[in-house]
Every structure is written in structure tokens, then in C-alpha cells.
Scaffold this active site. Structure first.
Site, PDB file in Angstrom:
ATOM      1  N   LYS A 172      21.005  24.993 -83.246  1.00 48.87           N
ATOM      2  CA  LYS A 172      20.291  24.079 -84.532  1.00 48.87           C
ATOM      3  C   LYS A 172      19.049  24.820 -84.891  1.00 48.87           C
ATOM      4  O   LYS A 172      18.431  25.495 -84.343  1.00 48.87           O
ATOM      5  CB  LYS A 172      19.850  22.772 -84.001  1.00 48.87           C
ATOM      6  CG  LYS A 172      19.941  21.602 -85.144  1.00 48.87           C
ATOM      7  CD  LYS A 172      21.191  21.203 -85.242  1.00 48.87           C
ATOM      8  CE  LYS A 172      21.250  20.382 -86.714  1.00 48.87           C
ATOM      9  NZ  LYS A 172      22.512  19.626 -86.740  1.00 48.87           N
ATOM     10  N   ASP A 210      22.593  20.748 -92.671  1.00 47.09           N
ATOM     11  CA  ASP A 210      22.069  19.278 -92.137  1.00 47.09           C
ATOM     12  C   ASP A 210      21.176  18.689 -93.121  1.00 47.09           C
ATOM     13  O   ASP A 210      21.417  18.967 -94.403  1.00 47.09           O
ATOM     14  CB  ASP A 210      21.516  19.626 -90.740  1.00 47.09           C
ATOM     15  CG  ASP A 210      21.557  18.272 -89.973  1.00 47.09           C
ATOM     16  OD1 ASP A 210      22.411  17.984 -89.180  1.00 47.09           O
ATOM     17  OD2 ASP A 210      20.491  17.786 -89.881  1.00 47.09           O
TER      18      ASP A 210
HETATM   19  P1  NDP Z   1      21.617  14.584 -96.332  1.00 48.85           P
HETATM   20  O1  NDP Z   1      20.340  15.373 -96.320  1.00 48.85           O
HETATM   21  O2  NDP Z   1      22.828  14.999 -97.381  1.00 48.85           O
HETATM   22  O3  NDP Z   1      21.420  13.188 -96.358  1.00 48.85           O
HETATM   23  C1  NDP Z   1      20.456  12.572 -95.197  1.00 48.85           C
HETATM   24  C2  NDP Z   1      20.324  11.050 -95.659  1.00 48.85           C
HETATM   25  O4  NDP Z   1      19.562  10.547 -94.502  1.00 48.85           O
HETATM   26  C3  NDP Z   1      19.564  10.740 -96.735  1.00 48.85           C
HETATM   27  O5  NDP Z   1      19.905   9.626 -97.158  1.00 48.85           O
HETATM   28  C4  NDP Z   1      18.172  10.941 -96.274  1.00 48.85           C
HETATM   29  O6  NDP Z   1      17.183  10.572 -97.267  1.00 48.85           O
HETATM   30  C5  NDP Z   1      18.164  10.011 -95.121  1.00 48.85           C
HETATM   31  N1  NDP Z   1      17.162  10.422 -93.904  1.00 48.85           N
HETATM   32  C6  NDP Z   1      16.930  11.648 -93.495  1.00 48.85           C
HETATM   33  N2  NDP Z   1      15.777  11.702 -92.788  1.00 48.85           N
HETATM   34  C7  NDP Z   1      15.170  10.418 -92.716  1.00 48.85           C
HETATM   35  C8  NDP Z   1      14.395   9.590 -92.088  1.00 48.85           C
HETATM   36  N3  NDP Z   1      13.596  10.191 -91.188  1.00 48.85           N
HETATM   37  N4  NDP Z   1      14.203   8.283 -92.157  1.00 48.85           N
HETATM   38  C9  NDP Z   1      15.179   7.667 -93.106  1.00 48.85           C
HETATM   39  N5  NDP Z   1      15.995   8.285 -93.700  1.00 48.85           N
HETATM   40  C10 NDP Z   1      16.268   9.643 -93.507  1.00 48.85           C
HETATM   41  O7  NDP Z   1      22.165  14.918 -94.908  1.00 48.85           O
HETATM   42  P2  NDP Z   1      23.390  14.717 -94.224  1.00 48.85           P
HETATM   43  O8  NDP Z   1      24.397  13.610 -94.682  1.00 48.85           O
HETATM   44  O9  NDP Z   1      24.058  16.102 -93.973  1.00 48.85           O
HETATM   45  O10 NDP Z   1      23.123  14.141 -92.577  1.00 48.85           O
HETATM   46  C11 NDP Z   1      22.858  12.883 -92.341  1.00 48.85           C
HETATM   47  C12 NDP Z   1      23.357  12.772 -90.875  1.00 48.85           C
HETATM   48  O11 NDP Z   1      24.424  13.271 -90.410  1.00 48.85           O
HETATM   49  C13 NDP Z   1      22.100  13.507 -90.176  1.00 48.85           C
HETATM   50  O12 NDP Z   1      21.839  12.877 -88.530  1.00 48.85           O
HETATM   51  C14 NDP Z   1      22.917  14.849 -89.547  1.00 48.85           C
HETATM   52  O13 NDP Z   1      22.346  15.530 -88.534  1.00 48.85           O
HETATM   53  C15 NDP Z   1      24.208  14.311 -89.381  1.00 48.85           C
HETATM   54  N6  NDP Z   1      25.367  15.501 -89.635  1.00 48.85           N
HETATM   55  C16 NDP Z   1      25.605  16.160 -90.579  1.00 48.85           C
HETATM   56  C17 NDP Z   1      26.593  16.995 -90.510  1.00 48.85           C
HETATM   57  C18 NDP Z   1      26.596  17.950 -91.974  1.00 48.85           C
HETATM   58  O14 NDP Z   1      27.730  18.632 -91.998  1.00 48.85           O
HETATM   59  N7  NDP Z   1      26.015  17.667 -92.940  1.00 48.85           N
HETATM   60  C19 NDP Z   1      27.333  17.078 -89.527  1.00 48.85           C
HETATM   61  C20 NDP Z   1      27.131  16.224 -88.534  1.00 48.85           C
HETATM   62  C21 NDP Z   1      26.129  15.471 -88.371  1.00 48.85           C
HETATM   63  P3  NDP Z   1      16.130  11.628 -97.275  1.00 48.85           P
HETATM   64  O15 NDP Z   1      16.816  13.195 -97.190  1.00 48.85           O
HETATM   65  O16 NDP Z   1      15.914  11.774 -99.066  1.00 48.85           O
HETATM   66  O17 NDP Z   1      15.068  11.450 -96.685  1.00 48.85           O
HETATM   67  O1  2IT Z   2      25.113  18.366 -86.832  1.00 55.18           O
HETATM   68  C1  2IT Z   2      26.134  19.108 -87.287  1.00 55.18           C
HETATM   69  O2  2IT Z   2      27.398  19.114 -86.737  1.00 55.18           O
HETATM   70  C2  2IT Z   2      26.006  19.617 -88.316  1.00 55.18           C
HETATM   71  N1  2IT Z   2      25.117  19.712 -89.314  1.00 55.18           N
HETATM   72  C3  2IT Z   2      26.882  20.688 -88.867  1.00 55.18           C
HETATM   73  C4  2IT Z   2      26.879  22.150 -88.164  1.00 55.18           C
HETATM   74  C5  2IT Z   2      27.603  23.150 -88.517  1.00 55.18           C
HETATM   75  O3  2IT Z   2      27.523  24.175 -88.214  1.00 55.18           O
HETATM   76  O4  2IT Z   2      28.489  22.984 -89.715  1.00 55.18           O
END
Ligand code: NDP
Ligand code: 2IT
Length: 446
Positions: free
Chosen positions: A126, A166
Site C-alpha cells: 500500500k 484508493d
Molecule cells: P474515494 O476517494 O472514491 O471515496 C472515499 C470516500 O470516503 C469519500 O466519500 C471521502 O470523502 C470519504 N472519506 C475519506 N477519508 C475520510 C475521512 N478521514 N473522514 C471522513 N470521510 C472520509 O475512495 P474509495 O471509494 O476508493 O475508498 C473508500 C474505502 O474503500 C476506503 O476505505 C478504501 O480503502 C476502500 N477500498 C477501496 C478500493 C478501491 O478499489 N477503490 C478497494 C477496496 C477497498 P473525501 O475524499 O471527500 O474526504
Molecule cells: O484496498 C484495496 O483493496 C484497494 N484499494 C484496491 C487495490 C488494488 O490494487 O486494486
């Protein structure tokens, strides 16, 4: 907790001070492993756990860039290369001001076991930066990404370490990072996943984490002989994962009534559907960091400063970020009849909140199993890049769906085999662990 596990956790805390999220992820993991260590003393003799909690490599670097006013800005960049026992390091990059070494270590640690569960050959890593995308122009984001990759490029490669998105890193950022990698290395390879469809990306990767999470929840509901049809669902976040999850819930006949951001949550009793789902993309790309605009646009209620866990729902899909469901939220969800919590985000539920769900015996899936669809589809993107042959949407979606069904099965089978039937947390941790541990043993003292 056994004395041995307690000692490992104490050592992790002493050696890695000020990293509470890393301690939390390690604790949650170790608590599941007691019975495995009893049955398999070789893991203890070979100090597998002591090795696993120590990253193989950590890279930290300066990221200087120039803002639109011509002022020099400096951020900190990281890449944690946690474990390569079963394949090249694989995992996302997070750009968010809350990013610290400890947060990325927790995410890298989780990623190792998540990737193991996917059935694909990927190690865990990561990275990211404390860079804040909020309010930045596209040019600023590009200059930041170029500077970030100028250093990162010497540490990654399609057979070494393959980053992806992410929080704060989507196709736009992956594009700027990929462009810079190519300029420096003079090679076009699948060194990043989450790429644009026209330049090596995989169909369904944008939706994959959310789709996968809902596929997993669908399997959980099946164990209670029910489906998403007619279910009321609370989703938190409004980013990439939330967006995919909302689409799939709608497709399966459920209704999503909430979305949230750092500013609060919206309650939409008619459901987030149709053009409102597309509006989520606008919200995310506005770089404004807020969901309140949704409430204004569609004349629904906005609850400032609150999280969406006090609404009457059947299913909760936390898709925003770590530690967003605390003990009081867990009690509130149970009180309102929620009987299935399936994590789309990484570690959104605190240990105390999880204990409440576990004791209430509701369906609960940990992110390392239920959000593995994102990285699994990244793995499928790597396969397509290696073959230089893109698969159609249906093919990728079918493989994703099968992978999620297999992870679900593996969690339940493993949980039952190790004395905790129905416990997805134990099942995921143990199944994820066994594959990595055995690979480490096969490879000697690594
Ligand atoms: P995005 O940036 O697309 O969205 C993240 C969301 O969470 C936004 O609404 C963001 O608002 C909010 N957010 C982020 N940090 C905070 C904080 N400290 N407090 C409150 N709200 C917060 O990210 P993803 O949708 O990609 O990721 C969301 C979650 O899913 C994370 O935990 C990530 O690790 C996990 N994840 C993502 C994957 C992927 O492929 N993208 C795969 C597996 C898990 P803002 O950004 O405006 O702060
Ligand atoms: O938390 C996760 O699994 C991700 N942000 C996706 C990682 C990836 O390599 O697609």
C-alpha cells in the site's frame, strides 16, 4: 488471548509507537489465529507471525511540487511493501491529508490477507501521500502525481510492485502517474491498475469493489434464505466504492437511502437511483469533499456532522473509510433492525463495534473478504495486460462474481473447520493467513 499472541501484540505496539490503526488491524487479525496456532505449532516455531508483522520494505520520500500560484509545496510519499510470498506487491495508493505511516501499514497488512483470499497470485502493499486533493486544480494534481512517480518509479514494476487507486486516487490520478512512469522508464506495461479503458484498463474495474461487496452480501443473505429484493440499505461514503455498491444494490432490487461524506449524510427515502447515481460521480470529481450538494439538488434531508447509522435499514454497507462505525453506532444499527453489515471500506468497524455485532449474531463481513473484488479485478487487469488482450465486460464481471462467491465459501468453510461456524472474520483471517504462511515456509527464511 494467549500469552504468545499477547506478546506479539505488545512488541508490535512497542516497536511501532503512534500507529493505532496498525495495532488495531494486527490485533483483530491475531485474535482469530489462536486455534490455528494450537493445531499447527510449526507456525510458532518458525516465527511466521513475527515475520508477517514486519514489512519486507518501507519506502518514504519527499514529494516537492509547484502550486498554481508558483509556490513550492512539499508532501510526503510512501510505499509499504508488506509481503511478496504469493506474488508481486499489490495494493492501492491513498492521497488524503489523514495519511500517515501507521495508516498505510494497517492497509498494507490487511491487503496481504485480502489478496491471498482472491485466489490470484498477488502479494500485499500500500502507498500514498498526505496530499490533499480537496480544492486542487487538475494541473496541480498532475504536477503532484508526476513528482510522486518520479521517485516511486524506481521501486515498482509489473513483476515487482503494482499500485492502483484508493481514497483520493481514481482514473485521473492513475493516468498522470502512468504517463510519468512511461516517460521515465520508456516501457508500456501493466505497472498500475485502474487504468483508463483506452490505455490498458479493464472493464468493470471502476465498479468492481462496490459490485464485489454487494455480491458478497448477496451470498450472506442467501445463508438466511433471503435476497436484496425490497431491502433497505444504508451506504456511507460517496466515492468509488459507494458508487459501485449503489448500482448493484439497485440492480438486485434493494433501495439505498443514505450516502455520506466528511460533512454529514443525506437521507433519500425514494432511493439513490437513476440519474442520482451519475450525480455521485459529479460530487466526487468536484474536489469539494462534501455530500450536501446532493441534498440541495434532489431536495432531500441533509444531516450535518452525522453518520448514516441511525436510520432504519436491513443492511449496512460502510464504504467511506476506517473507523466509521463505533460501539454506539453498532447499537443504533441493531436497534433499528439491521441484520447484515458488509464492509466495502477497509476496517470501517472498530473492534468494540464488531464485538457488538458478533455477540448479536448478525451477519458481519470484514473488508478483507468483502471488498476484495476491487483488487481481484486489478488482478484480472494484470492478466489482460500480460496477454495483451482485453476481455469483454461480461467476462470480467462473471469472473469477479465467481471470485466473490468463492471467497464467501472459503470464509464459511474455514470458519467451520476452525471452530467458529458463521464467523466471517475468523474465516477470512485464517484462510488468508494459511496460504501466505505456507508459501513463506516453502520459500525458506523470507
Ligand atoms: P474515494 O476517494 O472514491 O471515496 C472515499 C470516500 O470516503 C469519500 O466519500 C471521502 O470523502 C470519504 N472519506 C475519506 N477519508 C475520510 C475521512 N478521514 N473522514 C471522513 N470521510 C472520509 O475512495 P474509495 O471509494 O476508493 O475508498 C473508500 C474505502 O474503500 C476506503 O476505505 C478504501 O480503502 C476502500 N477500498 C477501496 C478500493 C478501491 O478499489 N477503490 C478497494 C477496496 C477497498 P473525501 O475524499 O471527500 O474526504
Ligand atoms: O484496498 C484495496 O483493496 C484497494 N484499494 C484496491 C487495490 C488494488 O490494487 O486494486
Amino acid at each position: 488471548m494467549s500469552e504468545y499472541i499477547d506478546k506479539i501484540l505488545k512488541d508490535v505496539k512497542a516497536k511501532n509507537p503512534n500507529e493505532p490503526e496498525f495495532h488495531q488491524a494486527v490485533q483483530e487479525f491475531l485474535e482469530s489465529l489462536e486455534i490455528v496456532l494450537q493445531r499447527h505449532p510449526e507456525y510458532r516455531a518458525l516465527k511466521i507471525l513475527e515475520r508477517m508483522v514486519e514489512p519486507e520494505r518501507i519506502i518514504m520520500f519527499r514529494v516537492p511540487w509547484m502550486d498554481d500560484q508558483g509556490e513550492i509545496q512539499i508532501n510526503r510519499g510512501y510505499r509499504i511493501e508488506m509481503n511478496s510470498a504469493i506474488g508481486p506487491y499489490k495494493g492501492g495508493l491513498r492521497f488524503h491529508p489523514s495519511v500517515t505511516l501507521g495508516i498505510l501499514k494497517f492497509l498494507a497488512f490487511e491487503q496481504v490477507f485480502k489478496n491471498s483470499l482472491t485466489t490470484l497470485p498477488m502479494g500485499g502493499g500500500k502507498g500514498g501521500s498526505d496530499f490533499n486533493t480537496k480544492g486542487k486544480s487538475d494541473n496541480e494534481i498532475m504536477r503532484f502525481c508526476q513528482s510522486f512517480m518520479t521517485e516511486l518509479c524506481r521501486h515498482i514494476g509489473p513483476n515487482t510492485d503494482v499500485p492502483a487507486g484508493d481514497i483520493g486516487v481514481g482514473t485521473r490520478e492513475i493516468g498522470f502517474l502512468f504517463g510519468q512512469y512511461k516517460r521515465i522508464k520508456n516501457e508500456s506495461t501493466g505497472v498500475l491498475t485502474g487504468k483508463g479503458i483506452n490505455w490498458g484498463g479493464s472493464l468493470v474495474r471502476p465498479e468492481a469493489t462496490g459490485f464485489g461487496c454487494v455480491y458478497f452480501a448477496e451470498e450472506m443473505l442467501k445463508t438466511k434464505k433471503t435476497t436484496f429484493d425490497g431491502k433497505i440499505v444504508a451506504v456511507s461514503g460517496f466515492g468509488n466504492v459507494a458508487w459501485g455498491a449503489v448500482q448493484k444494490v439497485n440492480e438486485l432490487g434493494g433501495k439505498v437511502v443514505t450516502l455520506s461524506g466528511p460533512d454529514g449524510y443525506i437521507y433519500d427515502p425514494d432511493g439513490v437511483k437513476g440519474e442520482k447515481v451519475d450525480y455521485m460521480l459529479k460530487l466526487r470529481s468536484s474536489n469539494k469533499d462534501a455530500v450536501e450538494d446532493y441534498a440541495k439538488e434532489y431536495k432531500v434531508k441533509f444531516n450535518p456532522g452525522k453518520k448514516p447509522w441511525d436510520v432504519k435499514v436491513d443492511v449496512a454497507l460502510p464504504c467511506a473509510t476506517q473507523n466509521e462505525i463505533y460501539e454506539a453506532d453498532a447499537k443504533e444499527l441493531l436497534k433499528n433492525g439491521c441484520f447484515c453489515v458488509c464492509e466495502g471500506a477497509n476496517m470501517p468497524t472498530t473492534i468494540e463495534a464488531y464485538n457488538i455485532f458478533r455477540d448479536a449474531k448478525i451477519l458481519f463481513a470484514p473488508g478483507k473478504a468483502s471488498n476484495a473484488g476491487g483488487v481481484a479485478t486489478s488482478g484480472l487487469e494484470m492478466s489482460q495486460n500480460s496477454m495483451r488482450l482485453p476481455w469483454p465486460k461480461e467476462e470480467v464481471d462473471k469472473r469477479l462474481h465467481q471470485i466473490m462467491i468463492r471467497i464467501h465459501e472459503n470464509c464459511l468453510d474455514t470458519a467451520a473447520r476452525f471452530g467458529a461456524p458463521g464467523n466471517y472474520v475468523n474465516g477470512a483471517n485464517i484462510a488468508g493467513f494459511l496460504k501466505v504462511a505456507d508459501a513463506m515456509i516453502d520459500q525458506g527464511l523470507v
